[in-house]
Design a protein around this motif. Structure first.
Motif, PDB file in Angstrom:
ATOM      1  N   LEU A 357       7.949  -9.168   4.356  1.00  0.00           N
ATOM      2  CA  LEU A 357       8.159  -9.037   2.966  1.00  0.00           C
ATOM      3  C   LEU A 357       6.996  -9.506   1.942  1.00  0.00           C
ATOM      4  O   LEU A 357       6.833  -9.079   1.140  1.00  0.00           O
ATOM      5  N   THR A 358       6.273 -10.596   2.698  1.00  0.00           N
ATOM      6  CA  THR A 358       5.214 -11.234   2.143  1.00  0.00           C
ATOM      7  C   THR A 358       4.028  -9.988   1.905  1.00  0.00           C
ATOM      8  O   THR A 358       3.604  -9.836   0.682  1.00  0.00           O
ATOM      9  N   SER A 359       3.822  -9.288   3.037  1.00  0.00           N
ATOM     10  CA  SER A 359       2.684  -8.479   3.011  1.00  0.00           C
ATOM     11  C   SER A 359       3.058  -7.422   2.113  1.00  0.00           C
ATOM     12  O   SER A 359       2.221  -6.735   1.384  1.00  0.00           O
ATOM     13  N   SER A 360       4.427  -6.749   2.260  1.00  0.00           N
ATOM     14  CA  SER A 360       4.599  -5.523   1.556  1.00  0.00           C
ATOM     15  C   SER A 360       4.902  -5.732   0.147  1.00  0.00           C
ATOM     16  O   SER A 360       4.519  -4.843  -0.836  1.00  0.00           O
ATOM     17  N   MET A 361       5.371  -6.910  -0.406  1.00  0.00           N
ATOM     18  CA  MET A 361       5.188  -7.016  -1.681  1.00  0.00           C
ATOM     19  C   MET A 361       3.913  -7.298  -2.449  1.00  0.00           C
ATOM     20  O   MET A 361       3.707  -7.102  -3.616  1.00  0.00           O
ATOM     21  N   SER A 362       3.096  -7.853  -1.651  1.00  0.00           N
ATOM     22  CA  SER A 362       1.701  -7.989  -2.135  1.00  0.00           C
ATOM     23  C   SER A 362       1.025  -6.806  -2.269  1.00  0.00           C
ATOM     24  O   SER A 362       0.365  -6.306  -3.306  1.00  0.00           O
ATOM     25  N   VAL A 363       1.293  -5.724  -1.272  1.00  0.00           N
ATOM     26  CA  VAL A 363       0.848  -4.387  -1.568  1.00  0.00           C
ATOM     27  C   VAL A 363       1.277  -3.663  -2.885  1.00  0.00           C
ATOM     28  O   VAL A 363       0.618  -3.186  -3.719  1.00  0.00           O
ATOM     29  N   ALA A 364       2.452  -3.875  -2.958  1.00  0.00           N
ATOM     30  CA  ALA A 364       3.188  -3.275  -4.098  1.00  0.00           C
ATOM     31  C   ALA A 364       2.935  -3.942  -5.729  1.00  0.00           C
ATOM     32  O   ALA A 364       2.519  -3.265  -6.553  1.00  0.00           O
ATOM     33  N   HIS A 365       2.907  -5.275  -5.641  1.00  0.00           N
ATOM     34  CA  HIS A 365       2.634  -6.176  -6.788  1.00  0.00           C
ATOM     35  C   HIS A 365       1.397  -6.283  -7.184  1.00  0.00           C
ATOM     36  O   HIS A 365       0.854  -6.438  -8.312  1.00  0.00           O
ATOM     37  N   ASP A 366       0.234  -6.380  -6.030  1.00  0.00           N
ATOM     38  CA  ASP A 366      -0.989  -6.669  -6.365  1.00  0.00           C
ATOM     39  C   ASP A 366      -2.238  -5.427  -6.289  1.00  0.00           C
ATOM     40  O   ASP A 366      -3.059  -5.599  -6.835  1.00  0.00           O
ATOM     41  N   VAL A 367      -1.541  -4.487  -5.516  1.00  0.00           N
ATOM     42  CA  VAL A 367      -2.334  -3.502  -5.422  1.00  0.00           C
ATOM     43  C   VAL A 367      -1.842  -2.077  -6.082  1.00  0.00           C
ATOM     44  O   VAL A 367      -2.582  -1.695  -7.319  1.00  0.00           O
ATOM     45  N   TRP A 368      -0.648  -1.673  -5.838  1.00  0.00           N
ATOM     46  CA  TRP A 368       0.007  -0.585  -6.444  1.00  0.00           C
ATOM     47  C   TRP A 368      -0.034  -0.569  -7.898  1.00  0.00           C
ATOM     48  O   TRP A 368      -0.418   0.337  -8.487  1.00  0.00           O
ATOM     49  N   ASN A 369       0.591  -1.504  -8.492  1.00  0.00           N
ATOM     50  CA  ASN A 369       0.917  -1.721  -9.996  1.00  0.00           C
ATOM     51  C   ASN A 369      -0.389  -2.001 -10.698  1.00  0.00           C
ATOM     52  O   ASN A 369      -0.713  -1.264 -11.586  1.00  0.00           O
ATOM     53  N   PRO A 370      -1.148  -3.128 -10.483  1.00  0.00           N
ATOM     54  CA  PRO A 370      -2.138  -3.214 -11.413  1.00  0.00           C
ATOM     55  C   PRO A 370      -3.520  -2.327 -11.175  1.00  0.00           C
ATOM     56  O   PRO A 370      -4.161  -2.087 -11.943  1.00  0.00           O
ATOM     57  N   VAL A 371      -3.673  -1.841  -9.945  1.00  0.00           N
ATOM     58  CA  VAL A 371      -4.948  -0.948  -9.547  1.00  0.00           C
ATOM     59  C   VAL A 371      -4.406   0.447  -9.854  1.00  0.00           C
ATOM     60  O   VAL A 371      -5.502   1.144 -10.419  1.00  0.00           O
ATOM     61  N   PHE A 372      -3.536   1.171  -9.100  1.00  0.00           N
ATOM     62  CA  PHE A 372      -3.222   2.375  -9.277  1.00  0.00           C
ATOM     63  C   PHE A 372      -2.354   2.941 -10.505  1.00  0.00           C
ATOM     64  O   PHE A 372      -2.465   4.063 -10.973  1.00  0.00           O
ATOM     65  N   ARG A 373      -1.615   1.941 -11.020  1.00  0.00           N
ATOM     66  CA  ARG A 373      -0.751   2.187 -12.107  1.00  0.00           C
ATOM     67  C   ARG A 373      -1.069   1.699 -13.447  1.00  0.00           C
ATOM     68  O   ARG A 373      -0.557   1.736 -14.438  1.00  0.00           O
ATOM     69  N   ASN A 374      -2.248   0.676 -13.341  1.00  0.00           N
ATOM     70  CA  ASN A 374      -2.663  -0.139 -14.425  1.00  0.00           C
ATOM     71  C   ASN A 374      -1.463  -0.733 -15.011  1.00  0.00           C
ATOM     72  O   ASN A 374      -1.451  -0.895 -16.602  1.00  0.00           O
ATOM     73  N   GLY A 375      -0.908  -1.248 -14.435  1.00  0.00           N
ATOM     74  CA  GLY A 375       0.278  -2.329 -14.715  1.00  0.00           C
ATOM     75  C   GLY A 375       1.668  -1.721 -15.410  1.00  0.00           C
ATOM     76  O   GLY A 375       2.400  -2.269 -15.963  1.00  0.00           O
ATOM     77  N   GLU A 376       1.680  -0.237 -15.320  1.00  0.00           N
ATOM     78  CA  GLU A 376       2.527   0.272 -15.911  1.00  0.00           C
ATOM     79  C   GLU A 376       3.912   0.655 -14.970  1.00  0.00           C
ATOM     80  O   GLU A 376       4.732   1.527 -15.532  1.00  0.00           O
ATOM     81  N   ALA A 377       3.787   0.458 -13.864  1.00  0.00           N
ATOM     82  CA  ALA A 377       4.956   0.628 -12.681  1.00  0.00           C
ATOM     83  C   ALA A 377       6.043   0.177 -13.192  1.00  0.00           C
ATOM     84  O   ALA A 377       6.177  -1.194 -13.455  1.00  0.00           O
ATOM     85  N   THR A 378       7.243   0.497 -13.065  1.00  0.00           N
ATOM     86  CA  THR A 378       8.410  -0.154 -13.202  1.00  0.00           C
ATOM     87  C   THR A 378       9.085  -0.840 -12.089  1.00  0.00           C
ATOM     88  O   THR A 378       8.356  -0.694 -10.856  1.00  0.00           O
ATOM     89  N   GLU A 379       9.926  -1.808 -12.513  1.00  0.00           N
ATOM     90  CA  GLU A 379      10.253  -2.769 -11.433  1.00  0.00           C
ATOM     91  C   GLU A 379      10.877  -1.884 -10.184  1.00  0.00           C
ATOM     92  O   GLU A 379      10.608  -2.260  -9.095  1.00  0.00           O
ATOM     93  N   GLN A 380      11.741  -0.788 -10.413  1.00  0.00           N
ATOM     94  CA  GLN A 380      12.183  -0.067  -9.383  1.00  0.00           C
ATOM     95  C   GLN A 380      11.233   0.680  -8.564  1.00  0.00           C
ATOM     96  O   GLN A 380      11.137   0.999  -7.464  1.00  0.00           O
ATOM     97  N   GLU A 381      10.287   1.102  -9.377  1.00  0.00           N
ATOM     98  CA  GLU A 381       8.941   1.740  -8.593  1.00  0.00           C
ATOM     99  C   GLU A 381       8.144   0.914  -7.806  1.00  0.00           C
ATOM    100  O   GLU A 381       7.844   0.949  -6.527  1.00  0.00           O
ATOM    101  N   GLU A 382       8.021  -0.509  -8.171  1.00  0.00           N
ATOM    102  CA  GLU A 382       7.221  -1.422  -7.283  1.00  0.00           C
ATOM    103  C   GLU A 382       8.112  -1.804  -6.236  1.00  0.00           C
ATOM    104  O   GLU A 382       7.606  -1.933  -5.177  1.00  0.00           O
TER     105      GLU A 382
END
Length: 531
Positions: A357-382
């Protein structure tokens, strides 16, 4: 399959079904990222303390430390001391301030006054690497356990078990999120404490509750005599082994405060006061448990022969339970073996769920949303990305755990502690207590500590050059120590210092006061770091 194996399999299945049921129940209460990542921040101090204990008292503690003590006596017990003392560092340095200044992940606290993308990417990379190191130990323990209980010393059975554990951990994370994982950890903590206490009492009965007799019997039965009760059986014979021991101690004591799956537990409480209470509960549980390991380890040395358990010592605890329960072949012995093995399996399931859980949420919350989606990802997408990442991380852990089965799992976890203390702790402490720390310093600290720790492990006897190495038949080990902490931890601090003093980052300096007030007082902690 004989009656004893049917009993064992039944208890295993019961544990798995119980954890699956709890996860499914929790999934009905998980609707957004606050529930999925932080369990809705609704856990009490006792509940979170149990969960922290469940997360921390891993297979390395129960199986690995018992085995290390059974093999090396005094030197093996040093693992227990290191793991326990580490909690004082976590309590005094990071528990409350991290809870106040973060939101979901370790990167939230680091990125608050830094440039988001580079810092979050570095922190997520470190989180995944540390988690995978830790996952290896749990899966190795699972493979050894199931092979023992089925009476089949088959590599294929161990590999299949590792795959099943990997599949279960992905299920817990993707379905239950933090709530499901927390409840599984609470159940596991209660089972582990009860099971350990039962075996401890049965061992002490064998020696009329005389600890001196227990230690004397362990020394005489070990084949090492008085040396078994003194320093130096594993560490201290040579200058290299003495330095290796110091390195191990530093890694164990400092590692807990940098373990991502422990750090995020502080975010599941409603207030910083509750976070402090949860750590105090955890210290009580963990302290009691590590006293139990003293009796378990020396009990195994006194009552068993080294040929009774595997060369890494990972099966000493369940074999001891079988012996004090009535011996091999007896129904009561089989019941005790099945019970303790089921508890150990529950331990493994709970810890791997927390790590994944720790590592997967870090990938979504710290890489996917801010880096690839510029902070615009929805909660469901994260949450969707987090679930996909859990599957990928689970697969990587499975593939790496299969060749690591000859290593003691307490030793494997010590490597994870060294990596955490090298990559995460320097950045966390400097960010909290040094105004001059900035983005370049954070990135250099994390990557510098991470690369030096992992690199030194690759070129150490852990990877090649000895009979117990991951790769046998080759030798490219030029670094003599088995634990890199004594070199890589100072390097983490050094890289952070050099990176900070060689760059200017006005924003980081300006926002330090705001971060300090938030960390020390809790003012504005709720909803922190949304920007």
């Amino acid at each position: 399959m004989d009656g004893n194996q049917i009993l064992t399999s039944g208890l295993f299945l019961l544990v798995v079904l119980l954890t699956i049921y709890v996860t499914l129940r929790a999934s009905r209460q998980t609707s957004g990222t606050d529930d999925y990542y932080a369990g809705g921040r609704g856990f009490s101090g006792l509940q979170n303390g149990l969960a922290i204990g469940g997360d921390y008292m891993s297979a390395a503690s129960f199986l690995g430390i018992t085995g290390a003590i059974a093999l090396y006596g005094y030197d093996g017990f040093l693992y227990s001391i290191g793991f326990l003392v580490a909690w004082l560092v976590a309590l005094l340095l990071v528990a409350e301030v991290l809870r106040n200044s973060g939101r979901y992940t370790m990167a939230d606290q680091l990125a608050y006054r830094m440039r988001q993308r580079p810092v979050r990417t570095a922190a997520a990379t470190s989180t995944v690497v540390v988690s995978i190191f830790y996952l290896l130990a749990q899966m190795v323990g699972a493979g050894a356990l199931v092979a023992l209980l089925l009476g089949i010393d088959s590599g294929a059975v161990k590999n299949l078990t590792i795959f099943v554990v990997g599949a279960l951990m992905v299920f817990y994370v993707t379905v239950g999120g933090m709530k499901g994982t927390t409840y599984v950890q609470m159940i596991k903590a209660v089972l582990l404490m009860a099971g350990s206490a039962l075996v401890v009492v049965l061992v002490l009965i064998q020696f009329d509750f005389n600890i001196s007799d227990l230690l004397g019997s362990a020394a005489s039965n070990s084949g090492s005599g008085q040396a078994f009760l003194e320093p130096g059986l594993r560490y201290g014979a040579t200058l290299t082994s003495k330095i290796d021991f110091i390195s191990l101690g530093i890694a164990l004591v400092l590692g807990t405060a940098g373990l991502p799956h422990i750090l995020i537990r502080f975010y599941t409480t409603p207030t910083s006061q509750t976070a402090r209470k949860s750590v105090l509960w955890a210290i009580g549980l963990i302290g009691t448990f590590y006293l139990f390991t003293l009796v378990l380890g020396f009990g195994a040395a006194a009552l068993l022969q080294k040929s009774d358990y595997d060369v890494a010592g990972n099966l000493a605890a369940p074999k001891l339970a079988e012996e004090v329960g009535g011996g091999i072949g007896s129904t009561s012995g089989a019941v005790m073996l099945a019970l303790i093995a089921a508890v150990a399996f529950a331990t493994i399931l709970a810890v791997v769920a927390g790590l994944t859980l720790t590592s997967s949420m870090s990938v979504a919350h710290d890489v996917w949303n801010p880096v690839f989606r510029n902070g615009e990802a929805t909660e469901q997408e994260e949450m969707k990305v987090s679930r996909i990442a859990a599957g990928v991380i689970g697969l990587v852990a499975i593939l790496l755990a299969i060749p690591a089965q000859s290593l003691n799992i307490a030793f494997l976890v010590a490597l994870a502690f060294a990596v955490a203390a090298s990559a995460n702790l320097p950045a966390i402490l400097m960010n909290l207590f040094w105004r001059g720390f900035n983005t370049r310093g954070a990135v250099w600290s994390i990557y510098g500590g991470l690369i030096s720790a992992v690199g030194l492990v690759i070129f150490s006897p852990v990877m090649s050059g000895s009979e117990t190495s991951l790769l046998t038949g080759v030798d490219f080990a030029w670094f003599p120590l088995q634990n890199p902490g004594i070199v890589s931890i100072p390097l983490g601090f050094l890289f952070g210092f050099i990176g900070s003093v060689t760059s200017k980052d006005p924003k980081a300096s300006e926002r330090y006061i705001e971060l300090e007030v938030r960390a020390l007082t809790g003012a504005g902690a709720e909803g922190a770091l949304k920007h």
